[in-house]
Design an enzyme around this catalytic site. Structure first.
Site, mmCIF file in Angstrom:
data_model
loop_
_atom_site.group_PDB
_atom_site.id
_atom_site.type_symbol
_atom_site.label_atom_id
_atom_site.label_comp_id
_atom_site.label_asym_id
_atom_site.label_seq_id
_atom_site.Cartn_x
_atom_site.Cartn_y
_atom_site.Cartn_z
ATOM 1 N N LYS A 174 0.841 -1.195 0.000
ATOM 2 C CA LYS A 174 0.000 0.000 0.000
ATOM 3 C C LYS A 174 0.882 1.253 0.000
ATOM 4 C CE LYS A 174 -3.287 2.534 2.992
ATOM 5 N NZ LYS A 174 -4.147 2.499 4.194
ATOM 6 N N ASP A 220 -2.817 10.076 3.761
ATOM 7 C CA ASP A 220 -4.203 9.665 3.942
ATOM 8 C C ASP A 220 -4.906 10.614 4.910
ATOM 9 O OD1 ASP A 220 -6.621 8.386 4.248
ATOM 10 O OD2 ASP A 220 -5.807 6.714 5.434
ATOM 11 N N LYS A 269 -10.420 12.284 8.655
ATOM 12 C CA LYS A 269 -9.820 11.875 9.924
ATOM 13 C C LYS A 269 -9.792 13.048 10.908
ATOM 14 C CE LYS A 269 -6.613 8.346 8.260
ATOM 15 N NZ LYS A 269 -7.310 7.244 8.939
ATOM 16 N N ASP A 282 1.477 6.314 5.686
ATOM 17 C CA ASP A 282 0.495 5.353 5.153
ATOM 18 C C ASP A 282 0.992 4.648 3.884
ATOM 19 O OD1 ASP A 282 -1.867 4.047 5.645
ATOM 20 O OD2 ASP A 282 -3.119 5.479 4.554
ATOM 21 N N ARG A 313 -7.635 -0.652 0.996
ATOM 22 C CA ARG A 313 -8.132 -1.894 0.386
ATOM 23 C C ARG A 313 -8.578 -1.669 -1.052
ATOM 24 N NH1 ARG A 313 -12.375 -2.334 5.182
ATOM 25 N NH2 ARG A 313 -10.498 -1.497 6.152
HETATM 26 N N1 BES Z 1 -4.335 4.374 7.000
HETATM 27 C C1 BES Z 1 -5.434 4.058 7.820
HETATM 28 C C2 BES Z 1 -5.107 3.059 8.930
HETATM 29 C C3 BES Z 1 -4.135 3.485 9.987
HETATM 30 C C4 BES Z 1 -4.606 3.901 11.223
HETATM 31 C C5 BES Z 1 -2.785 3.423 9.786
HETATM 32 C C6 BES Z 1 -3.720 4.270 12.213
HETATM 33 C C7 BES Z 1 -1.884 3.786 10.777
HETATM 34 C C8 BES Z 1 -2.371 4.204 11.997
HETATM 35 C C9 BES Z 1 -6.545 3.472 6.964
HETATM 36 O O1 BES Z 1 -6.626 3.944 5.679
HETATM 37 C C10 BES Z 1 -7.826 3.824 7.634
HETATM 38 O O2 BES Z 1 -8.142 4.962 7.674
HETATM 39 N N2 BES Z 1 -8.515 2.830 8.158
HETATM 40 C C11 BES Z 1 -9.748 3.037 8.812
HETATM 41 C C12 BES Z 1 -10.684 1.991 8.299
HETATM 42 C C13 BES Z 1 -12.091 2.178 8.741
HETATM 43 C C14 BES Z 1 -12.671 3.402 8.103
HETATM 44 C C15 BES Z 1 -12.885 0.962 8.372
HETATM 45 C C16 BES Z 1 -9.536 2.878 10.301
HETATM 46 O O3 BES Z 1 -8.715 2.052 10.702
HETATM 47 O O4 BES Z 1 -10.159 3.590 11.081
HETATM 48 ZN ZN ZN Z 2 -4.906 4.625 4.835
HETATM 49 MN MN MN Z 3 -7.784 5.696 5.529
#
Ligand code: BES
Ligand code: ZN
Ligand code: MN
Length: 499
Positions: free
Chosen positions: A265, A270, A277, A288, A351
Site C-alpha cells: 500500500k 491519507d 480523519k 500510510d 483496500r
Molecule cells: N491508514 C489508515 C489506517 C491506519 C490507522 C494506519 C492508524 C496507521 C495508523 C486506513 O486507511 C484507515 O483509515 N482505516 C480506517 C478503516 C475504517 C474506516 C474501516 C480505520 O482504521 O479507522
Molecule cells: Zn490509509
Molecule cells: Mn484511511
C-alpha cells in the site's frame, strides 16, 4: 565497514574492544580471561560483584587505564546460554551499537567468538552483528536548520574470529543486505508527504530497480483507465497528484513461473477523504505508504542477495484527499476484476487501491501473493506497535512465513477468517460489497475484502498499521519509521529460493 582478522591479542594497540559475556560463567572465560590476567584478576572481582553484569543486553564500559594495549572494553551481557536466541543476540548487538554511537566511537574491534553459543549458529550470530549495527545506528537526514547530516558513522569494525573467513564474509554481507533494505524503507516512511508524492515514490522505485538491473513499468492514470482500475482511480480522484502503479520484476529463472509477489500500500498521505480523519495525529498519515516502503526495502535487499527465485513487486500509489471530484460516501466503484464496491467510508481507501493492484499482479503472473499495508486502526488497538497482524488463506504458506518472521526477529500474530466473516461486507443494496461495515472486527474486514480479489492464490495479508511507525526508540533503531516486515519478507524470499 568490516575487516575480518584472526589472532586477537589483548596486548595489541586497540582503542575499543567489544566482548560478549555469559551469565552461566562464574569467572571470565576466553578473551575475557586473558583480559582478566592482564588486569591482575580485576575482571574476576567485578564478575563476583554486580559491577559487571552478564544480564541480557546490559552493556558495561571499562577503561583499562594503560594496563594493556586495549584501552576501552565494552562488555555485552548475553544472559544464560540456554535462554539465548537469534532475536536476543541481535538486540544485544543493537544495544551496544547504540552506546558506541552515543560515545562517538568510530573505530572498534569485536571479539566475535565471545558472542558465539550453541543456541545460535555462528553465521547467524555474524549476520545479527552487521544487521543490528546498521539498524541501530540508523539516522534520518532531517530538515532542521542544524542538519544532523548523518554525522556519526561507524567507520571501521575489525572483526576478530578464528572461524572460517568466507563464512564470516558471506554472513556480514547478508546482514548488511537485510539492514540496508530496512533502512531504505525507514527513509521512505520518514519522508514527509509533500516530498514523497506517488510520482516521487515511483521515481524511487525506478532508481532501485535500475541499480539492480530489474525490469520495471510504471502505469499512469491513462493506463489504469484502460485497464478499468476504478477502485484505484476512485481514491486518487480526490487528489491533484497522479496515481501510479509501480511494477518491478526480478527474473531469476528462465521461466516466469512460481512468482512470489509483494503488493504494498503506497498511500503517500491519507487524510481520510470526505470521511475525514480527526486533526490530532493526522500528520502521522504520511506513513500510510509503510507497506510500499517495506516492499521497496525488500527490493533493495533482494537486489543485493540475488536469490534464485522469481519475485515481483507491485505498488499502487495515491493520495487520499478532498476536492470537488473526490469520491463520496455512497459512490459505487467498479474494480478491475469487475466486482463493484459501494463506498461506505472513504477512509477505508487502502483496500481499494490494493484490490486493483492484486488483480493486476495476478494478471502479471503472481503465484504467491503477500500484501503489506498500514490498513486498519483496529490492529493498532489490538497489538500496539509490537506485533503486525497477519491473515491468510493458506496454512502452509502462513506457517512458512511465521517461521521467517521469527528468524527475522519480528512479531506477527494471525487473525481469523472464519466462514461468517466472509459475509460481513456483502450488505450493500447496490454493489457486490461495501468497503467498510463499521467498527466491529474491522481489521478482519480489511483482510476479507482483499481476499475477494485474491481468490485462490496462496496469500498473506500483513497489517502493519501499528508497527510501521513508532513513537518509541527500540534497541534496533530510533523512534519514527521502523522499516517493519522488510526483513521478514526478505527471509521469505530466501526460503523460497532455498527449496
Ligand atoms: N491508514 C489508515 C489506517 C491506519 C490507522 C494506519 C492508524 C496507521 C495508523 C486506513 O486507511 C484507515 O483509515 N482505516 C480506517 C478503516 C475504517 C474506516 C474501516 C480505520 O482504521 O479507522
Ligand atoms: Zn490509509
Ligand atoms: Mn484511511
Amino acid at each position: 565497514m568490516f575487516t575480518v582478522k584472526k589472532g586477537l591479542d589483548v596486548r595489541q594497540d586497540i582503542h575499543t574492544l567489544v566482548v560478549g559475556i555469559y551469565g552461566d560463567d562464574k569467572k571470565p572465560t576466553g578473551i575475557a580471561s586473558e583480559i582478566d590476567s592482564a588486569l591482575n584478576g580485576h575482571i574476576s572481582e567485578l564478575f563476583k560483584s554486580d559491577d559487571l553484569s552478564a544480564k541480557l543486553k546490559k552493556v558495561t564500559r571499562i577503561h583499562t587505564l594503560g594496563a594493556l594495549g586495549v584501552k576501552t572494553i565494552y562488555f555485552v551481557g548475553l544472559g544464560l546460554r540456554k535462554d539465548l536466541n537469534y532475536r536476543k543476540v541481535r538486540e544485544a548487538f543493537g544495544k551496544v551499537a547504540k552506546e558506541l554511537k552515543q560515545h562517538k566511537q568510530e573505530e572498534i574491534a569485536i571479539a566475535m567468538d565471545s558472542f558465539y553459543s550453541e543456541a545460535v549458529e555462528f553465521k547467524q550470530t555474524v549476520h545479527a552483528l552487521s544487521e543490528a549495527f546498521m539498524l541501530a545506528t540508523y539516522q534520518f537526514e532531517d530538515y532542521k536548520e542544524k542538519k544532523n547530516e548523518r554525522k556519526y558513522e561507524l567507520k571501521r569494525i575489525e572483526l576478530y574470529s578464528e572461524e572460517d573467513e568466507a563464512t564470516i564474509d558471506y554472513a556480514l554481507k547478508s546482514g548488511e543486505a537485510y539492514a540496508a533494505g530496512t533502512n531504505v524503507a525507514r527513509d521512505l516512511v520518514n519522508t514527509p508527504g509533500n516530498l514523497l508524492t506517488p510520482t516521487d515514490l515511483a521515481a524511487q522505485a525506478v532508481s532501485i530497480a535500475q541499480k539492480h538491473g530489474f525490469e520495471y513499468d510504471v502505469l499512469e492514470e491513462s493506463d489504469m483507465k484502460e485497464l478499468g482500475m476504478g477502485a484505484l482511480l476512485g481514491v486518487s480522484q480526490g487528489s491533484d497528484q497522479d496515481a501510479k502503479l509501480i511494477v518491478v520484476k526480478y527474473k531469476a529463472k528462465e521461466k516466469w513461473e512460481d512468482v512470489l509477489t509483494f503488493v504494498g500500500k503506497g498511500l503517500t498521505f491519507d487524510a481520510g477523504g470526505y470521511s475525514l480523519k480527526p486533526a490530532l495525529n493526522m500528520h502521522e498519515m504520511k506513513s500510510d505508504m509503510g507497506g510500499s516502503a517495506a516492499v521497496l526495502g525488500a527490493m533493495e535487499s533482494v537486489g543485493r542477495l540475488k536469490p534464485d527465485v522469481n519475485v515481483m513487486f507491485v505498488i499502487p500509489s495515491s493520495e487520499n484527499l478532498i476536492n470537488g471530484s473526490a469520491m463520496k460516501p455512497g459512490d459505487v466503484l467498479t474494480s478491475m476484476s469487475g466486482k463493484t464496491i459501494e463506498i461506505t467510508n472513504t477512509d477505508a481507501e487502502g483496500r481499494l487501491i490494493l484490490a486493483d493492484a492484486i488483480t493486476y499482479a495476478k494478471e502479471q503472473g503472481a503465484s504467491y501473493l503477500v500484501d503489506l499495508a498500514t490498513l486498519t486502526g483496529g490492529v493498532v488497538v489490538a497489538f500496539g506497535d509490537i506485533a503486525s497482524g497477519v491473515m491468510s488463506n493458506d496454512e502452509a504458506f502462513f506457517q512458512k512465513f511465521e517461521q521467517c518472521a521469527e528468524e527475522a526477529g519480528e512479531y506477527v500474530w494471525r487473525l481469523p477468517m472464519f466462514g461468517p466473516y466472509k459475509k460481513i461486507l456483502r450488505i450493500s443494496n447496490v454493489a457486490d460489497f461495501v468497503n467498510s461495515a463499521g467498527k466491529n472486527a474491522h481489521p478482519v474486514q480489511g483482510g476479507v475484502f482483499l481476499s475477494e480479489f485474491v481468490e485462490d492464490t496462496p496469500w498473506l495479508h500483513l497489517d502493519i498499521a501499528g508497527t510501521a511507525y513508532s513513537n518509541k526508540a527500540s534497541d534496533l533503531g530510533p523512534k519514527g519509521a521502523t522499516g517493519v516486515m522488510t526483513r521478514s519478507i526478505v527471509k521469505l524470499v530466501e526460503k523460497f529460493a532455498a527449496k
